[in-house]
Design a protein around this motif. Structure first.
Motif, short mmCIF file in Angstrom:
data_model
loop_
_atom_site.label_atom_id
_atom_site.label_comp_id
_atom_site.label_asym_id
_atom_site.label_seq_id
_atom_site.Cartn_x
_atom_site.Cartn_y
_atom_site.Cartn_z
N VAL A 160 -8.38 -11.95 3.17
CA VAL A 160 -7.19 -11.49 3.89
C VAL A 160 -6.18 -10.91 2.91
O VAL A 160 -5.53 -9.89 3.19
N LYS A 161 -6.02 -11.55 1.72
CA LYS A 161 -5.08 -11.02 0.72
C LYS A 161 -5.52 -9.66 0.21
O LYS A 161 -4.68 -8.83 -0.15
N GLY A 162 -6.83 -9.39 0.19
CA GLY A 162 -7.33 -8.12 -0.32
C GLY A 162 -7.32 -6.99 0.70
O GLY A 162 -7.64 -5.84 0.37
N LEU A 163 -6.97 -7.27 1.94
CA LEU A 163 -6.96 -6.22 2.97
C LEU A 163 -5.73 -5.33 2.82
O LEU A 163 -4.64 -5.81 2.52
N ASN A 164 -5.92 -4.03 3.05
CA ASN A 164 -4.74 -3.15 3.04
C ASN A 164 -4.03 -3.27 4.39
O ASN A 164 -4.62 -3.74 5.37
N PRO A 165 -2.77 -2.86 4.48
CA PRO A 165 -1.97 -3.09 5.70
C PRO A 165 -2.56 -2.44 6.96
O PRO A 165 -2.44 -3.00 8.05
N SER A 166 -3.23 -1.30 6.83
CA SER A 166 -3.75 -0.64 8.04
C SER A 166 -4.92 -1.46 8.64
O SER A 166 -5.04 -1.57 9.86
N ILE A 167 -5.76 -2.03 7.78
CA ILE A 167 -6.87 -2.86 8.28
C ILE A 167 -6.33 -4.15 8.88
O ILE A 167 -6.80 -4.61 9.93
N ALA A 168 -5.30 -4.73 8.24
CA ALA A 168 -4.70 -5.95 8.79
C ALA A 168 -4.08 -5.65 10.16
O ALA A 168 -4.20 -6.47 11.10
N LYS A 169 -3.48 -4.48 10.30
CA LYS A 169 -2.89 -4.09 11.58
C LYS A 169 -3.99 -3.91 12.64
O LYS A 169 -3.80 -4.26 13.80
N ASP A 170 -5.16 -3.38 12.23
CA ASP A 170 -6.28 -3.24 13.16
C ASP A 170 -6.77 -4.61 13.64
O ASP A 170 -7.09 -4.78 14.82
N TYR A 171 -6.84 -5.59 12.72
CA TYR A 171 -7.25 -6.94 13.12
C TYR A 171 -6.25 -7.54 14.10
O TYR A 171 -6.63 -8.19 15.08
N LEU A 172 -4.96 -7.32 13.84
CA LEU A 172 -3.93 -7.86 14.73
C LEU A 172 -3.99 -7.19 16.10
O LEU A 172 -3.83 -7.85 17.13
N SER A 173 -4.23 -5.89 16.13
CA SER A 173 -4.30 -5.20 17.42
C SER A 173 -5.55 -5.62 18.19
O SER A 173 -5.54 -5.66 19.43
N ALA A 174 -6.64 -5.99 17.49
CA ALA A 174 -7.83 -6.49 18.15
C ALA A 174 -7.54 -7.83 18.83
O ALA A 174 -8.10 -8.14 19.88
N ARG A 175 -6.66 -8.61 18.23
CA ARG A 175 -6.27 -9.89 18.82
C ARG A 175 -5.23 -9.68 19.91
O ARG A 175 -5.00 -10.56 20.73
N GLY A 176 -4.59 -8.52 19.96
CA GLY A 176 -3.58 -8.25 20.97
C GLY A 176 -2.17 -8.45 20.48
O GLY A 176 -1.25 -8.52 21.27
N VAL A 177 -1.97 -8.53 19.17
CA VAL A 177 -0.66 -8.71 18.58
C VAL A 177 -0.24 -7.37 17.97
O VAL A 177 -0.98 -6.79 17.19
N ASN A 178 0.93 -6.90 18.36
CA ASN A 178 1.43 -5.64 17.79
C ASN A 178 2.64 -5.94 16.94
O ASN A 178 3.78 -5.66 17.31
N SER A 179 2.41 -6.54 15.78
CA SER A 179 3.52 -6.86 14.88
C SER A 179 3.53 -5.88 13.74
O SER A 179 2.53 -5.22 13.43
N ILE A 180 4.65 -5.81 13.07
CA ILE A 180 4.79 -4.91 11.92
C ILE A 180 4.34 -5.64 10.68
O ILE A 180 4.82 -6.74 10.36
#
Length: 182
Positions: A160-180
Motif C-alpha cells: 500500500v505504501k508503494g502505490l501511487n496516488p492514482s492507483i490508490a484512488k482506483d482501489y478506493l473507488s472500487a470500494r465506493g469511497v470517493n475521498s481525496i
C-alpha cells in the motif's frame, strides 16, 4: 418400404402445389399425357408442410393492444398483489379472532411479517459490516492514514505504501469511497 412405394405411385392432392414448385422445369412431364407422370421426391413425399396442425388454434388472433411490461412494472405489480393478499389474510385472522378468541390464542403460528429462511425480504442487518482489505479481500483491522486504504497485515502495508496516488484512488473507488488522496 411399402408405404414409400404407395406414396410414389400416386401423389396426394396436398402435394400437387408444392410438387410443381420443387420439381425442376426441365424435368416436367409433357401435358399431352404421353409420358409417365413424374413422381415427387422423397423429401416432398415425407413433408409435413401441408398436413393439418391440430395443435394450433385456427381462430387465434394476436392482441395488438397488449404492450410488453418492463421488469420494474412486473415486480411492482407482483409486490402490490402480495401486499393485498397479506392484508386480506390479516383481516381474515382478525375476524376469526373476534368470532372465537379462544381458538385464535391456541394457534401459535409465526406472524406472517416475521422474516424466515424462505422469505426474500428481511430488514437490514444490525451487525456492523466487516472491514475488508482493499488488496487481498481478507479482514482488515488496519487503515493507512495517508491513502485511506484498508489492509490486512504489514506485508500488505508495504504494498500500500508503494502505490501511487492514482492507483490508490482506483482501489478506493472500487470500494465506493470517493475521498481525496493526499
Amino acid at each position: 418400404m411399402a408405404s414409400v412405394m404407395a406414396l410414389s405411385s400416386a401423389s396426394p392432392s396436398y402435394l400437387t402445389p408444392i410438387h410443381d414448385k420443387l420439381m425442376p422445369k426441365h424435368k416436367k412431364a409433357p401435358s399431352d399425357g404421353t409420358a409417365t407422370p413424374i413422381t415427387p421426391s422423397l423429401a416432398v413425399q415425407l413433408s409435413y408442410l401441408h398436413h393439418p396442425r391440430p395443435f394450433k388454434n385456427p381462430n387465434y388472433t394476436k392482441n395488438v393492444n397488449r404492450r410488453a411490461k418492463n421488469l420494474k412494472n412486473v415486480l411492482t405489480a407482483e409486490r402490490e398483489r402480495e401486499r393485498a393478499e397479506r392484508e386480506a389474510r390479516r383481516l381474515e385472522r382478525e375476524e376469526a379472532a373476534r368470532a372465537n378468541p379462544n381458538a385464535a390464542a391456541a394457534a401459535g403460528d409465526i406472524p406472517e411479517e416475521a422474516p424466515t429462511y424462505t422469505t426474500i425480504e428481511a430488514p437490514p442487518s444490525l451487525i456492523p459490516h466487516k472491514h475488508l482489505c482493499d488488496i487481498t479481500g481478507l479482514e482488515a483491522p488496519y487503515t493507512d492514514p495517508t491513502t485511506g486504504l484498508r489492509f490486512h497485515d504489514k506485508s500488505i502495508y508495504e504494498i500500500v505504501k508503494g502505490l501511487n496516488p492514482s492507483i490508490a484512488k482506483d482501489y478506493l473507488s472500487a470500494r465506493g469511497v470517493n475521498s481525496i488522496v493526499k
